[in-house]
Design an enzyme around this catalytic site. Structure first.
Site, short mmCIF file in Angstrom:
data_model
loop_
_atom_site.label_atom_id
_atom_site.label_comp_id
_atom_site.label_asym_id
_atom_site.label_seq_id
_atom_site.Cartn_x
_atom_site.Cartn_y
_atom_site.Cartn_z
N LYS A 19 0.83 -1.21 0.00
CA LYS A 19 0.00 0.00 0.00
C LYS A 19 0.87 1.26 0.00
O LYS A 19 0.64 2.17 -0.79
CB LYS A 19 -0.93 -0.03 1.22
CG LYS A 19 -1.87 1.16 1.32
CD LYS A 19 -3.10 0.84 2.15
CE LYS A 19 -2.87 0.88 3.64
NZ LYS A 19 -2.67 2.24 4.17
N SER A 20 1.87 1.30 0.88
CA SER A 20 2.72 2.51 0.97
C SER A 20 3.43 2.77 -0.35
O SER A 20 3.52 3.92 -0.82
CB SER A 20 3.78 2.32 2.06
OG SER A 20 3.18 2.21 3.32
N ARG A 121 -8.32 12.18 12.82
CA ARG A 121 -6.89 11.88 12.96
C ARG A 121 -6.05 13.16 12.99
O ARG A 121 -6.38 14.14 12.33
CB ARG A 121 -6.45 10.94 11.83
CG ARG A 121 -7.20 9.61 11.94
CD ARG A 121 -6.78 8.63 10.90
NE ARG A 121 -5.41 8.20 11.08
CZ ARG A 121 -4.79 7.40 10.24
NH1 ARG A 121 -5.40 6.95 9.16
NH2 ARG A 121 -3.53 7.04 10.47
N GLN A 173 4.77 9.05 7.43
CA GLN A 173 3.85 10.01 6.81
C GLN A 173 4.33 11.44 7.08
O GLN A 173 4.32 12.28 6.18
CB GLN A 173 2.43 9.79 7.32
CG GLN A 173 1.88 8.44 6.86
CD GLN A 173 0.44 8.20 7.29
OE1 GLN A 173 -0.15 9.00 8.01
NE2 GLN A 173 -0.12 7.10 6.84
N ASP A 319 1.73 -1.37 11.79
CA ASP A 319 0.42 -1.82 11.29
C ASP A 319 0.14 -3.29 11.61
O ASP A 319 -0.98 -3.76 11.41
CB ASP A 319 0.34 -1.60 9.77
CG ASP A 319 0.31 -0.12 9.43
OD1 ASP A 319 -0.06 0.70 10.29
OD2 ASP A 319 0.68 0.23 8.29
N LYS A 346 -4.57 5.67 14.74
CA LYS A 346 -4.67 5.02 13.43
C LYS A 346 -6.13 5.08 12.98
O LYS A 346 -6.92 5.85 13.52
CB LYS A 346 -4.15 3.59 13.51
CG LYS A 346 -2.64 3.51 13.81
CD LYS A 346 -1.84 4.10 12.66
CE LYS A 346 -0.35 4.08 12.94
NZ LYS A 346 0.41 4.76 11.88
N ARG A 350 -6.50 1.55 17.98
CA ARG A 350 -6.24 0.10 17.86
C ARG A 350 -5.88 -0.55 19.19
O ARG A 350 -5.95 -1.78 19.29
CB ARG A 350 -5.16 -0.17 16.80
CG ARG A 350 -5.69 0.09 15.40
CD ARG A 350 -4.67 -0.19 14.32
NE ARG A 350 -5.26 0.03 13.00
CZ ARG A 350 -4.58 0.19 11.88
NH1 ARG A 350 -3.26 0.19 11.89
NH2 ARG A 350 -5.23 0.38 10.74
N ARG A 392 -7.48 -3.28 9.33
CA ARG A 392 -6.51 -4.16 10.01
C ARG A 392 -7.16 -4.87 11.20
O ARG A 392 -6.75 -5.97 11.57
CB ARG A 392 -5.28 -3.38 10.44
CG ARG A 392 -4.64 -2.63 9.25
CD ARG A 392 -3.15 -2.75 9.18
NE ARG A 392 -2.64 -1.99 8.04
CZ ARG A 392 -2.43 -2.50 6.83
NH1 ARG A 392 -2.68 -3.76 6.57
NH2 ARG A 392 -1.99 -1.72 5.85
C1 S3P Z 1 2.46 4.72 6.20
C2 S3P Z 1 3.04 4.98 7.39
C3 S3P Z 1 2.51 4.51 8.69
C4 S3P Z 1 1.51 3.40 8.52
C5 S3P Z 1 0.54 3.67 7.41
C6 S3P Z 1 1.26 3.87 6.09
C7 S3P Z 1 3.06 5.26 4.97
O1 S3P Z 1 1.88 5.58 9.34
O2 S3P Z 1 0.81 3.17 9.73
O3 S3P Z 1 -0.37 2.58 7.28
O4 S3P Z 1 2.71 4.79 3.87
O5 S3P Z 1 3.90 6.16 5.08
P1 S3P Z 1 2.72 6.61 10.25
O6 S3P Z 1 3.76 7.15 9.39
O7 S3P Z 1 1.79 7.69 10.68
O8 S3P Z 1 3.22 5.79 11.40
#
Ligand code: S3P
Length: 432
Positions: A19-20, A121, A173, A319, A346, A350, A392
């Site tokens: 996904k990322s 969030r 992120q 995650d 999240k 969670r 999740r």
């Molecule tokens: C992600 C970073 C993570 C993760 C999210 C995807 C990303 O979040 O939990 O599902 O793609 O950069 P955080 O950076 O807020 O921990």
């Protein structure tokens, strides 16, 4: 969705694209010159939100919901155009936080919205560093949450200003948002994190032609690179593989192969924790996809023992903690998960949601301010699970249900569409 105990799991499975990495392939492809062709793209709802937003920003993107093949016709760093409407990121925190970094560098204003969960969030964590760079980004309800309004500052300052930011949280992120704003800044921009979060932005932007230097927990970017379109083969998502790893370890007499899983060291904490717990997992066919290591995982049922999950390990498995909590219910002894307060912000809280639902199934689990304590070994029984529409959570309880006595009913189970649209049919395919 009703789930129940199953016989041994056997066979081979290929989980969908990461996904990322899928999000980033579209975003960076849009900012590059020319064609970026992405294979094994994740056609989950979150990544489709990213595609929708970049189309609104004037980028032509070819795909269809059923395929994992995407072509992005990038227009370069300064090729985005003002969208006619508000940009809707749906449930996707990655879309909202990363796109904000890009939008702060544009010469037009934009606003961003998302679903109910995203509007709860925290966005202050990106608004603070972006404001330090000279950006004009506001929470419209003035509570640090979306909807966000971004005004162009290019009229007065000409550019954003590069900063060095000490992030209070290890978050890819936040880091990625600042590095992306750094593309449009005067001078270099760097981010130091308390521990290293996933580094897909650093790896992929470098492949596109950006100048990024990573030393320890600090990443530094230089502005105004020429990014060039490229081919990207997205590795399978280790976060999605985690549910099958857990199922293969827990369901007696199982042996499964999970093909083509990304094992980037900033993401592979789940493998390290499982091994700490005594898991039998073998890595085969390890190869490299544009700096991202990939392997086939062979998972066999194992007797597990309790462990401690904390510190620098946390960002590498953030995650996967819900499914680690499920594993811990079946491990001998007391598992302690700490330093994981991020779980509260999240898609759902969670910590609370895992503790409530596992307690309902008969587990011995207690919430702490930054994690949970689980005494393994108590048998679980079926229950009605409130997933809170968090993908999740739903997938973690589909795995817990395989080991529970009686039937488990998961509410809003279709939320798996966010990251793994075929999750239930893939799980069923291993239990014939
Ligand atoms: C992600 C970073 C993570 C993760 C999210 C995807 C990303 O979040 O939990 O599902 O793609 O950069 P955080 O950076 O807020 O921990």
């Amino acid at each position: 969705m009703n789930c129940k105990k199953c016989s041994p799991l056997k066979g081979t499975i290929k989980v969908p694209g990461d996904k990322s990495i899928s999000h980033r392939s579209v975003m960076f492809g849009a900012l590059a010159q020319g064609r970026t062709e992405v294979t094994n793209f994740l056609p989950g709802a979150d990544c489709l939100s990213t595609i929708r937003c970049f189309r609104q920003l004037g980028i032509s993107i070819e795909n269809s919901k059923s395929t994992d093949h995407v072509i992005v016709h990038g227009k370069g760093l300064h090729g985005l155009s003002k969208p006619a409407d508000i940009l809707d990121v749906g449930n996707s925190g990655t879309t909202m936080r990363l796109i904000s970094g890009i939008l702060c560098g544009q010469s037009f204003e934009t606003s961003l919205i998302g679903d109910e969960s995203i509007q709860r969030r925290p966005m202050g964590r990106i608004m603070t560093p972006l404001a330090m760079m000279g950006a004009d980004i506001k929470s419209q309800p003035e509570n640090g949450c979306a909807p966000l309004a971004i005004n162009s500052v290019l009229g007065s300052h000409a550019k954003l200003t590069g900063i060095h930011y000490n992030s209070p949280v290890a978050s890819a992120q936040i880091k990625s948002c600042i590095l992306l704003a750094g593309l449009y800044a005067e001078g270099e921009t760097s981010v130091t994190e308390p521990s290293l979060s996933r580094n897909h932005t650093e790896l992929m932007l470098t492949e596109f032609g950006a100048s990024i230097n990573s030393i320890g927990n600090t990443a530094t970017i230089l502005p105004e690179p020429i990014l060039t379109g490229r081919r990207i083969e997205v590795p399978g998502d280790i976060s999605s593989a985690a549910y099958f790893i857990a199922a293969g370890l827990l369901v007696p007499n199982s042996e499964i192969m999970i093909k083509n899983v990304g094992i980037n060291p900033t993401r592979d904490g789940i493998l390290r924790v499982c091994r700490q717990m005594g898991a039998n997992i073998v890595l085969e066919n390890v190869i490299d996809h544009g700096g991202e290591p990939v392997a086939d995982l062979v998972v066999c049922s194992s007797e597990l023992t309790a462990t401690q999950v904390s510190g620098e390990l946390i960002p590498t498995l953030i995650d996967e903690i819900p499914v680690i909590a499920v594993l811990a219910c079946f491990a001998k002894g007391q598992t302690i998960i700490k330093d994981a307060a991020e779980l509260k912000v999240k898609e759902s809280n969670r910590i609370d949601v895992m503790v409530d639902n596992l307690t309902r199934m008969g587990a011995d689990i207690t919430a702490t301010p930054d994690g949970m304590i689980i005494n393994g070994g108590r048998p679980l029984h079926g229950a009605t699970i409130d997933s809170k529409s968090d993908h999740r959570i739903a997938m973690s309880f589909a795995i817990a249900a395989l080991l529970a006595e009686g039937e488990t009913h998961i509410l809003n189970a279709e939320c798996v569409d966010i990251s793994y649209p075929n999750f239930y049919s893939d799980l069923k395919s291993l239990n014939r």
